[in-house]
Scaffold this motif. Sequence first.
Motif, mmCIF file in Angstrom:
data_model
loop_
_atom_site.group_PDB
_atom_site.id
_atom_site.type_symbol
_atom_site.label_atom_id
_atom_site.label_comp_id
_atom_site.label_asym_id
_atom_site.label_seq_id
_atom_site.Cartn_x
_atom_site.Cartn_y
_atom_site.Cartn_z
ATOM 1 N N LEU A 24 -13.171 3.554 -1.403
ATOM 2 C CA LEU A 24 -13.532 3.871 -0.654
ATOM 3 C C LEU A 24 -13.611 5.249 -0.706
ATOM 4 C CD1 LEU A 24 -10.626 3.509 1.919
ATOM 5 C CD2 LEU A 24 -13.027 2.932 2.589
ATOM 6 N N LEU A 56 -9.306 1.183 7.844
ATOM 7 C CA LEU A 56 -10.115 1.049 6.540
ATOM 8 C C LEU A 56 -9.330 2.823 6.582
ATOM 9 C CD1 LEU A 56 -13.378 1.179 6.421
ATOM 10 C CD2 LEU A 56 -12.174 -0.820 5.387
ATOM 11 N N GLY A 81 1.607 6.458 -4.084
ATOM 12 C CA GLY A 81 1.328 7.634 -4.753
ATOM 13 C C GLY A 81 2.599 8.477 -5.210
ATOM 14 N N LYS A 82 1.901 9.495 -6.123
ATOM 15 C CA LYS A 82 3.386 10.839 -6.355
ATOM 16 C C LYS A 82 2.765 11.365 -4.894
ATOM 17 C CE LYS A 82 2.057 11.183 -10.620
ATOM 18 N NZ LYS A 82 1.263 11.978 -12.013
ATOM 19 N N ILE A 117 -8.267 0.033 -3.660
ATOM 20 C CA ILE A 117 -8.380 0.901 -2.240
ATOM 21 C C ILE A 117 -9.442 2.344 -2.777
ATOM 22 C CG2 ILE A 117 -7.447 1.795 -0.524
ATOM 23 C CD1 ILE A 117 -5.772 -0.596 -0.130
ATOM 24 N N LEU A 118 -8.581 2.438 -3.693
ATOM 25 C CA LEU A 118 -8.854 4.043 -4.474
ATOM 26 C C LEU A 118 -10.264 3.578 -4.155
ATOM 27 C CD1 LEU A 118 -5.512 5.729 -5.392
ATOM 28 C CD2 LEU A 118 -6.820 6.280 -3.014
ATOM 29 N N LEU A 152 -5.503 1.547 5.233
ATOM 30 C CA LEU A 152 -5.224 0.945 3.454
ATOM 31 C C LEU A 152 -5.363 2.300 2.782
ATOM 32 C CD1 LEU A 152 -7.974 -1.795 3.773
ATOM 33 C CD2 LEU A 152 -5.074 -2.119 3.153
ATOM 34 N N LEU A 153 -6.247 3.459 2.974
ATOM 35 C CA LEU A 153 -6.550 4.145 1.951
ATOM 36 C C LEU A 153 -4.924 5.400 2.670
ATOM 37 C CD1 LEU A 153 -8.195 6.017 0.329
ATOM 38 C CD2 LEU A 153 -9.318 6.924 2.286
ATOM 39 N N MET A 201 10.386 -7.457 -9.432
ATOM 40 C CA MET A 201 10.258 -6.909 -9.302
ATOM 41 C C MET A 201 9.277 -6.022 -10.063
ATOM 42 S SD MET A 201 11.126 -4.889 -6.821
ATOM 43 C CE MET A 201 11.134 -3.103 -7.055
ATOM 44 N N ASP A 247 13.562 -6.766 -0.567
ATOM 45 C CA ASP A 247 13.915 -7.433 -1.351
ATOM 46 C C ASP A 247 15.386 -7.456 -2.435
ATOM 47 O OD1 ASP A 247 11.296 -6.470 -1.571
ATOM 48 O OD2 ASP A 247 11.510 -4.183 -3.187
ATOM 49 N N ASP A 262 3.120 14.656 -5.229
ATOM 50 C CA ASP A 262 3.090 15.866 -5.151
ATOM 51 C C ASP A 262 1.671 16.084 -6.328
ATOM 52 O OD1 ASP A 262 3.664 18.024 -3.369
ATOM 53 O OD2 ASP A 262 5.469 18.268 -4.870
ATOM 54 N N VAL A 314 -4.186 12.746 -6.830
ATOM 55 C CA VAL A 314 -4.855 12.142 -5.945
ATOM 56 C C VAL A 314 -4.440 12.451 -4.203
ATOM 57 C CG1 VAL A 314 -5.086 9.918 -5.138
ATOM 58 C CG2 VAL A 314 -4.827 10.183 -7.446
ATOM 59 N N TRP A 336 -2.421 4.114 3.188
ATOM 60 C CA TRP A 336 -1.054 3.123 2.491
ATOM 61 C C TRP A 336 -1.503 3.939 0.393
ATOM 62 C CZ3 TRP A 336 -1.791 -0.320 -1.661
ATOM 63 C CH2 TRP A 336 -0.744 -1.325 -2.446
ATOM 64 N N GLY A 337 -2.758 3.765 0.518
ATOM 65 C CA GLY A 337 -2.775 4.198 -1.614
ATOM 66 C C GLY A 337 -2.380 5.216 -1.451
ATOM 67 N N VAL A 338 -2.533 6.199 -0.767
ATOM 68 C CA VAL A 338 -2.485 7.178 -0.997
ATOM 69 C C VAL A 338 -0.202 7.204 -0.780
ATOM 70 C CG1 VAL A 338 -2.035 9.847 -0.230
ATOM 71 C CG2 VAL A 338 -3.983 8.526 -0.741
ATOM 72 N N ARG A 364 7.611 23.834 1.448
ATOM 73 C CA ARG A 364 8.454 23.483 1.985
ATOM 74 C C ARG A 364 9.885 23.574 0.838
ATOM 75 N NH1 ARG A 364 5.835 17.664 1.344
ATOM 76 N NH2 ARG A 364 5.161 18.750 -0.582
ATOM 77 N N ARG A 417 12.756 -1.237 2.137
ATOM 78 C CA ARG A 417 12.155 -1.993 1.634
ATOM 79 C C ARG A 417 12.934 -2.478 0.389
ATOM 80 N NH1 ARG A 417 6.093 -3.117 -0.458
ATOM 81 N NH2 ARG A 417 6.992 -4.883 -1.484
ATOM 82 N N ALA A 476 -3.831 -3.459 -6.145
ATOM 83 C CA ALA A 476 -4.916 -3.525 -4.412
ATOM 84 C C ALA A 476 -4.831 -1.568 -4.478
ATOM 85 C CB ALA A 476 -3.443 -3.405 -3.919
ATOM 86 N N ARG A 477 -3.653 -0.533 -5.155
ATOM 87 C CA ARG A 477 -4.069 0.904 -4.487
ATOM 88 C C ARG A 477 -5.242 1.045 -5.247
ATOM 89 N NH1 ARG A 477 -1.976 5.800 -7.509
ATOM 90 N NH2 ARG A 477 -1.807 7.226 -6.067
#
Lengths: 309, 262
Positions: B19, A101, A112-113, B15-16, A104-105, B1, A208, A115, A118, A107-109, B255, A204, B11-12
């Motif tokens: 959870l 789990l 995303g952006k 999941i978000l 998965l979380l 694409m 593709d 900075d 989320v 990956w979800g983060v 950073r 990736r 999917a994202r």
Amino acid sequence: MVAPVTTAAGGGRQASPRRKGNDRGPSSGSVLAWLVVVPFLAYVGTFLVYPTALVLAGAFQDADGAFTLANLAALTRGAYLQAFLRSVQLSAITALLGAVLGALLSWGVAVGKPDGLVRRVVVAGAGVLAQFGGVPLAFAFLATVGFQGFVTRFLRDSFGVDLFATGAWLFELPGLTLVYTFFQIPLMVIVFLPALDGLRPQWREAVDGLGGSAWTYWRHVGGPILLPAFLGAVLLLFANAFSAYATAAALVSQGSPIVPLQIRGFLTGEVLLGQENLGKALGLGMVVVVAVAMGLYAVLQRRFARWQR
Amino acid sequence: MAAVTRSRSVARTVILLVLGAFFLLPLVAMAEFTTRGAGGTRSLASWAAIADDPDLVEAILVSVQLAVTSSVLVLVLLVPTMTWIRLRLPGLRRLVEFLCLLPVAIPAIVLVVGMAPLYAWVNYFLGDSPLTLTFAYAVLVLPFAYRAIDAGLSAIDLKTLAEAARGLGASWGTVLLRVVAPNIRTALIGASLLSVALVLGEFTIASLLNFDTLQVRVNLLGKRDAGVSIAVSLLTLLFAFALLFLLSFIGGRRRDTAVGGG
């Protein structure tokens, strides 16, 4: 381990002849140079190495301080063995659940952006729940699925479902599994997110560009690269659950189903006279399990680091 | 694409959301539980009771003091040692790293078994103030502080800075306080914030050495009045979250400066 401290401080053996007119402070070989690290070594020796050595040595001593293997032999029988098996089971289940789990979380983060809000919220929240939860987490679940909890009441009043029909599960192993998963997922996010960030977008794009699907990418590129990091994280999560104490102590007040709670029994005096060192043997057992898990974790981390250069 | 991007964002989102709900539900439940009044009404009695409990307030103050003393102790021990080792004693680096990361492999519940006899001596010599827990807590935060400071020191050119300052006649104390410390201040702030959060949440060692800290008091209260305990628990979780949220901005700024400087 106190010995290296003295040899370190007296390491004048390697002392090089002092340069004339040296006003740049003590050189690396002189006794003065070693003096700077003495406070640190003395402190760590007293408050980390000494207590650890006391536990490890005590595991091999009887009540009179003589050498014995009886304490360790006792671990292989009865209630202690049961506690170890339950601890391993609890840690393994929550490590796997947390890893899957949590991955998965992560990956979800990660997609995303970098900075974005989320990501900041998830990372900060994960830090809190993974490392500083302890007692508050036990109370969080009492408020949610305790006898008078929010969800318990809601299910009872709206659907007539009794969460506690099968017994006081929240205060036994199933409850611990639920609460532990709650802090294992966040820990997975903390350790796995950097690994996911290490995946180059070019890989990736290359898949593709060559006509591969998302499945091809994860099956042949992303998956194999992340596998050592994932397995390492499972081990880290296992060690984390295995050493956790606060949440279980706050939740389980009767009985000692797992090893940390058994050790609590020894510290709060619920033991027979002459068996105090059994608690140290339990401690040694925990250190061995955690050290093996963390050692393998370090090996897998090094394997993964190859791809992060 | 476009199809790939869309299925990915679906999917994202799923999941978000799922959870996110799992993690928010207990927090919502805590808020609901602590605002229950008699006969289905809402009341803030549990929250008001926090300030009315002198033992709890005392325990909170003890934990806050411990958070400060432990952060200070760990920084005072680590910064000079780690700086010195990088400059003069590189041979000791592995040993110090090993010692600092050792607490990761030794569960707190095991450490406390060995600390119990040690604390009999500590309390004999220094009195039985809960502030003596500082010594145990500095050990607990050692790995976190070490990693933060190590990252900070790696990011600066320590040798050149120290030699320049020494060449201009600065003492080693001046080098440490006015050259090294300001240059790794984000690492120092990070290490301190982590230490503070860790100490405020610590339960294992305090409870088994019989000291009354915040978490020990919360656990004890819970046996009598779950409402107050849950209110304080929610408060500490939110406070720790605020600390770490703050930390994420500090990390981000470092950073940026690293990019600017490089």
